[in-house]
Design a protein around this motif. Structure first.
Motif, PDB file in Angstrom:
ATOM      1  N   HIS A  21      44.295  37.143  33.318  1.00 57.61           N
ATOM      2  CA  HIS A  21      45.436  36.741  33.032  1.00 57.61           C
ATOM      3  C   HIS A  21      45.848  35.783  34.313  1.00 57.61           C
ATOM      4  O   HIS A  21      44.874  35.277  35.126  1.00 57.61           O
ATOM      5  N   ASP A  72      45.854  36.486  42.120  1.00 60.03           N
ATOM      6  CA  ASP A  72      44.988  37.636  42.407  1.00 60.03           C
ATOM      7  C   ASP A  72      43.935  38.021  41.429  1.00 60.03           C
ATOM      8  O   ASP A  72      43.084  38.920  41.750  1.00 60.03           O
ATOM      9  N   HIS A  73      43.786  36.998  40.369  1.00 64.48           N
ATOM     10  CA  HIS A  73      42.862  37.446  39.352  1.00 64.48           C
ATOM     11  C   HIS A  73      42.030  35.895  39.011  1.00 64.48           C
ATOM     12  O   HIS A  73      41.146  35.958  38.056  1.00 64.48           O
ATOM     13  N   LEU A  93      50.509  48.612  44.452  1.00 68.36           N
ATOM     14  CA  LEU A  93      49.260  48.079  43.421  1.00 68.36           C
ATOM     15  C   LEU A  93      47.972  47.767  44.111  1.00 68.36           C
ATOM     16  O   LEU A  93      46.933  47.908  43.498  1.00 68.36           O
ATOM     17  N   GLU A 122      46.175  44.085  33.742  1.00 70.08           N
ATOM     18  CA  GLU A 122      46.999  44.539  34.593  1.00 70.08           C
ATOM     19  C   GLU A 122      48.155  45.204  33.889  1.00 70.08           C
ATOM     20  O   GLU A 122      49.354  45.522  34.400  1.00 70.08           O
ATOM     21  N   HIS A 175      43.403  46.595  38.770  1.00 68.79           N
ATOM     22  CA  HIS A 175      43.879  47.162  39.894  1.00 68.79           C
ATOM     23  C   HIS A 175      43.749  48.648  39.724  1.00 68.79           C
ATOM     24  O   HIS A 175      43.509  49.220  38.610  1.00 68.79           O
TER      25      HIS A 175
HETATM   26 ZN   LIG Z   1      47.287  41.471  39.890  1.00 66.35          ZN
END
Ligand SMILES: [Zn+2]
Length: 613
Positions: free
Chosen positions: A136, A140-141, A206, A266, A311
């Motif tokens: 996505h 952080d991806h 998370l 996620e 995560h």
């Molecule tokens: Zn994330």
């Protein structure tokens, strides 16, 4: 005080600890540095104190979650699928093909992604990266992508970059329009300025926190658009499921039929996720979120032996997977449906947040607890999504802004000293939420009232210590920090040069438009032609009534024509006309038009006050 209405599951249920340790191969170095030697990730700063029982400065349930999330190293998920966890806010996963390895979600920073790949290769051999999948559009991806592959190898066709439809547009747009405000507020939400420890930062529920290295982006070479689409990469078969408008606007799940493994991006993790993150965002849609979880269960759950996400830790066993995904689905569906039921009976968001009771069967699972999202703020988000900020009561339609209201409240309540004295008695009675509300008025009426600020900081600290939610804890403790030691600004800026270089000309013009200082510009009437040879397009931009607009390929007259190579366009995006000239900007016509335009731009302020007026 808990942030969810909760009947906690038993602390002696250790299944999550077993799963978080399962498949452990090796730990990596806890500290990761950039090439200037600066620490950009330090997992050891958490594991050094996250052991044993919770101290009284941490909610026991959050302590448990943080202990689980801080586990670091290389883990086997199933035969041929591995994860490195605890190297960043998110996980990076490795799927082995016939000749090389497919990477899922290369973390936030090139430095953490490269370190994770090195740890994987140390134990699994020097496999070449044949593809990167982005689940996505959140940073952080994808941000670490250039730490695991080069743009050159992608251009040469050696590496595929696979992403869901709309990935690039959403990956960068979030950093453009409201980016300055979101980044400043994210500093509160992730507790980036907090010292780590039992009285400070210990995780955001998370993941622990965000790494602070180099953020990059590579345009996808394969865009996934349809559910059921099958792709084979390096002998690895994958079946995709689109899940747009869930946790991210552009998101997808995928299934590995030969490995009986399901990646849920996620959308199913070991927390109640956010429908509206505290840093601020558009409200997400719990209705489609639940729908796509139902579809994933129907398509994949009963033929999966393991489900993993980007995560937290995986869940193994078909029956456990069906149960896990079903409970996650019920969680979002319940919040959605019950909020609508109650708002249709006239209750407002803040009332529903206090009234809503979660079914005991949902509360009894650890992964439904609000470590990242919360029942309270998610319910208000659902109200906002359907009905907006106004609750229909005109007494609240035209309220005074905070500073004006605060002065009058404090005067009506007998003056600042009187309010502080009463607040102290309320603190002793445990009325922390109420005291936060009244002391907020005192601080906004008299920002130099030292005693009020100090008492409010103490109250925020107690609220933080009692929060089950990691981001609530960070918010309260960050606010206490600013009341005591002043504004810490924006510790982490996500709008990196590499991200900004992916802006389309139109997004860049939009980014300029939202900086125009209206009153300063409302008497100007400018028309500028933009010829963009690297993009093969031309635009006519006008500034009129304080509004910057543009149309493609117009032949209407302009006072100035600019020829702008891509590098010069980037320099202009940063407001630097001289750098743009050095990068090949050519001007034909009245050059003062350009400096007039840039003279009325007002960039965002990354140091704006939050807890002070
Ligand atoms: Zn994330």
């Amino acid at each position: 005080m808990s942030t969810t209405v909760s009947t906690s599951p038993p602390f002696d249920d250790t299944a999550d600890f077993d799963d978080a340790d399962r498949g452990f191969i090796a730990a990596g170095e806890p500290v990761i540095r950039n090439d200037r030697g600066e620490v950009i990730w330090d997992n050891g700063s958490y594991t050094s104190f996250l052991t044993g029982d919770a101290p009284d400065t941490v909610h026991p349930s959050l302590w448990r979650q943080s202990t689980l999330v801080a586990k670091q190293g290389l883990f086997e998920v199933t035969d041929g699928i591995y994860q490195v966890r605890g190297f960043d806010l998110s996980n990076i996963s490795f799927v082995e093909g016939d000749t090389g390895v497919i990477i899922i979600d290369p973390l936030i920073s090139t430095e953490t992604a490269a370190a994770a790949l090195a740890l994987y290769r140390e134990h699994r051999g020097d496999r070449p990266v044949v593809a990167v999948i982005h689940t996505h559009s959140h940073v952080d991806h994808f941000g670490g992508v250039k730490g695991v592959v080069s743009q050159g190898d992608v251009d040469a066709g050696k590496v595929a970059i696979i992403a869901p439809e709309g990935f690039v547009e959403h990956a960068i747009s979030e950093n453009v329009y409201a980016g300055t405000a979101m980044a400043r507020r994210a500093g509160y939400m992730y507790g980036a300025a907090l010292a780590r420890g039992p009285e400070g930062g210990l995780g955001a529920g998370l993941g622990q926190t965000t790494s602070t290295g180099t953020i990059t982006l590579i345009d996808p070479t394969v865009t996934i658009t349809t559910t059921g689409h099958e792709l084979t990469v390096d002998g690895v078969r994958m079946v995709f499921q689109m899940a747009p408008g869930t946790e991210a606007p552009s998101e997808m799940h995928f299934y590995f039929p030969d490995k009986r493994a399901l990646c849920m991006a996620e959308n199913a993790t070991h927390t109640l996720h956010n429908l509206l993150t505290l840093r601020g965002a558009l409200v997400r849609d719990p209705h489609v979120w639940a729908h796509y979880l139902t579809e994933a269960i129907e398509m994949f759950a009963d033929k999966s032996d393991v489900v993993f996400a980007s995560h937290h830790w995986p869940t193994w066993g078909t029956a456990n997977i069906v149960e896990f995904l079903g409970v996650q689905r019920d969680l979002y569906a319940y919040l959605h449906d019950q909020t609508l039921r109650l708002l249709n009976r006239g209750y407002t968001g803040s009332e529903i947040a206090e009234m809503i009771e979660m079914p005991p069967a949902l509360d009894a699972a650890w992964h439904t607890h609000g470590y990242y999202g919360s029942v309270s703020h998610n319910v208000k988000a659902i109200y906002q999504r359907y009905l907006g900020w106004y609750d229909g009561n005109p007494a609240r339609l035209w309220k005074l802004p905070p500073e004006d209201a605060a002065k009058r409240y404090v005067e009506f309540m007998g003056g600042a000293d009187e309010v502080v004295a009463k607040a102290r008695r309320s603190v002793e009675a445990g009325e922390l939420r109420w005291v936060a509300e009244v002391l907020d008025h005192v601080v906004f009426a008299e920002p130099d009232h030292t005693e009020a600020k100090s008492l409010l900081a103490e109250v925020f600290e107690q609220l933080g210590y009692g929060s089950e939610n990691g981001t609530w804890r960070c918010e309260f403790l960050s606010a206490a920090t600013e009341l005591r030691t002043g504004n810490f600004g924006t510790p982490t800026v996500t709008a990196s040069p590499d991200i900004m270089s992916h802006l389309s000309p139109e997004m860049l013009f939009d980014a300029l438009a939202v900086q125009v200082d209206g009153p300063q510009a409302w008497d100007l009437d400018l028309a500028i032609g933009w010829t963009l040879p690297d993009h093969g397009t031309a635009y006519r931009m006008t500034l009129h009534n304080g509004v910057l607009t543009y149309v493609k390929n117009s032949d209407k007259p302009v006072g100035l024509t600019l020829t702008v190579p891509a590098a010069a366009l980037m320099a202009l995006a940063g407001g630097d006309i001289e750098a743009a000239r050095a990068a090949g900007l050519k001007a034909d016509g009245d050059e003062s038009t350009l400096s007039t335009l840039f003279g009325v731009l007002q960039p965002g302020d990354p140091n704006f006050h939050i807890v002070l007026p």
